[in-house]
Design an enzyme around this catalytic site. Structure first.
Site, mmCIF file in Angstrom:
data_model
loop_
_atom_site.group_PDB
_atom_site.id
_atom_site.type_symbol
_atom_site.label_atom_id
_atom_site.label_comp_id
_atom_site.label_asym_id
_atom_site.label_seq_id
_atom_site.Cartn_x
_atom_site.Cartn_y
_atom_site.Cartn_z
ATOM 1 C CG HIS A 71 8.724 -36.197 29.146
ATOM 2 N ND1 HIS A 71 8.813 -35.414 28.010
ATOM 3 C CD2 HIS A 71 7.662 -35.723 29.838
ATOM 4 C CE1 HIS A 71 7.856 -34.506 28.022
ATOM 5 N NE2 HIS A 71 7.133 -34.681 29.120
ATOM 6 C CG ASP A 88 6.116 -31.526 28.129
ATOM 7 O OD1 ASP A 88 5.242 -32.384 27.911
ATOM 8 O OD2 ASP A 88 6.760 -31.444 29.186
ATOM 9 C CG HIS A 100 2.283 -34.549 28.534
ATOM 10 N ND1 HIS A 100 3.309 -34.614 29.439
ATOM 11 C CD2 HIS A 100 2.017 -35.842 28.187
ATOM 12 C CE1 HIS A 100 3.654 -35.880 29.647
ATOM 13 N NE2 HIS A 100 2.871 -36.639 28.887
ATOM 14 N NE ARG A 108 10.888 -34.711 32.187
ATOM 15 C CZ ARG A 108 9.598 -34.481 32.442
ATOM 16 N NH1 ARG A 108 8.955 -35.208 33.356
ATOM 17 N NH2 ARG A 108 8.953 -33.551 31.757
#
Length: 233
Positions: free
Chosen positions: A146, A153, A215, A101
């Site tokens: 992330h 996830d 997670h 991310r």
């Protein structure tokens, strides 16, 4: 004397460069070989990339997700493949909701969280919490694992029926029912499935996050202090 000054200057520059790499937001990974597209490594891997679309707690596509790709560091990808291979032998597989991310995506979350007037997704994603409490409860923060490239996830799916296994709460439900050890309002089978996922991931080097059954972070992540910001594309 001049040589000593030059050497000292070199050391200072090197230290500054190291600090920037480990604490700053980098525009790209150290090299193309450091991050892997999981779909190329695991053809049977499924994904439902919520932040690429609008089916998420913000309610809009998230900044930095330019393409629906699933990226992880090569070390995390190798560890995850072991989990996928093991599950496939049992007729199951993994489904990814989010992997690498960009920091700009987390910044997008922060802007959303600070807007108290926007509660359009409350009933679906945080029905029992005030939006202002999402920080204090640990569901949203200024930095995310992330962005280090080794957090994922995920959940489990049946390869035969293509159905997602029922874990007792949906992905990104910010509520105590989503904690791995929650048992009071879910069935024994749902709790057993959470533990199945947790144990399979831990077996291959992953560490779970107690508040969110989906997670996991690689224990020996290669960039533990680096928060990357290159877009997913």
């Amino acid at each position: 004397m001049k040589l000593n000054i030059i050497l000292k200057s070199f050391v200072v520059i090197a230290l500054l460069s190291f600090t920037t790499v480990n604490n700053g937001n980098n525009e790209g990974p150290p090299s193309k070989e450091d991050f892997i597209d999981l779909k190329e490594l695991m053809p049977n891997l499924r994904s439902d990339l919520r932040y690429y679309g609008s089916n998420n707690f913000v309610g809009t596509p998230i900044e930095g997700y330019n393409e629906p790709k699933v990226l992880l560091t090569k070390e995390a990808a190798a560890a995850l493949k072991k989990v996928q291979d093991e599950l496939e032998r049992l007729g199951f597989g993994l489904l990814i909701y989010d992997a690498y991310r960009p920091q700009r995506a987390t910044d997008h979350f922060m802007k959303w969280a600070e807007d108290a007037s926007d509660t359009s997704t409350k009933m679906e994603f945080y029905p029992n919490l005030d939006k202002k409490d999402l920080f204090a409860k640990g569901y949203i923060s200024t930095k995310s694992g992330h962005s280090r490239g080794s957090t994922v996830d995920l959940t489990i799916v049946s390869l035969k029926t293509k159905q997602i296994l029922n874990m007792g709460s949906p992905y990104d439900l910010f509520d105590e029912v989503s904690s791995t050890d929650h048992t009071s309002s879910i069935s024994k089978n749902q709790h057993s499935l959470r533990l199945l996922l947790k144990r399979r991931m831990e077996k291959h080097g992953w560490q779970s996050y107690a508040q969110e059954w989906w997670h996991f972070t690689l224990k020996d992540e290669p960039f533990p202090n680096t928060y990357f910001d290159f877009p997913v594309e």
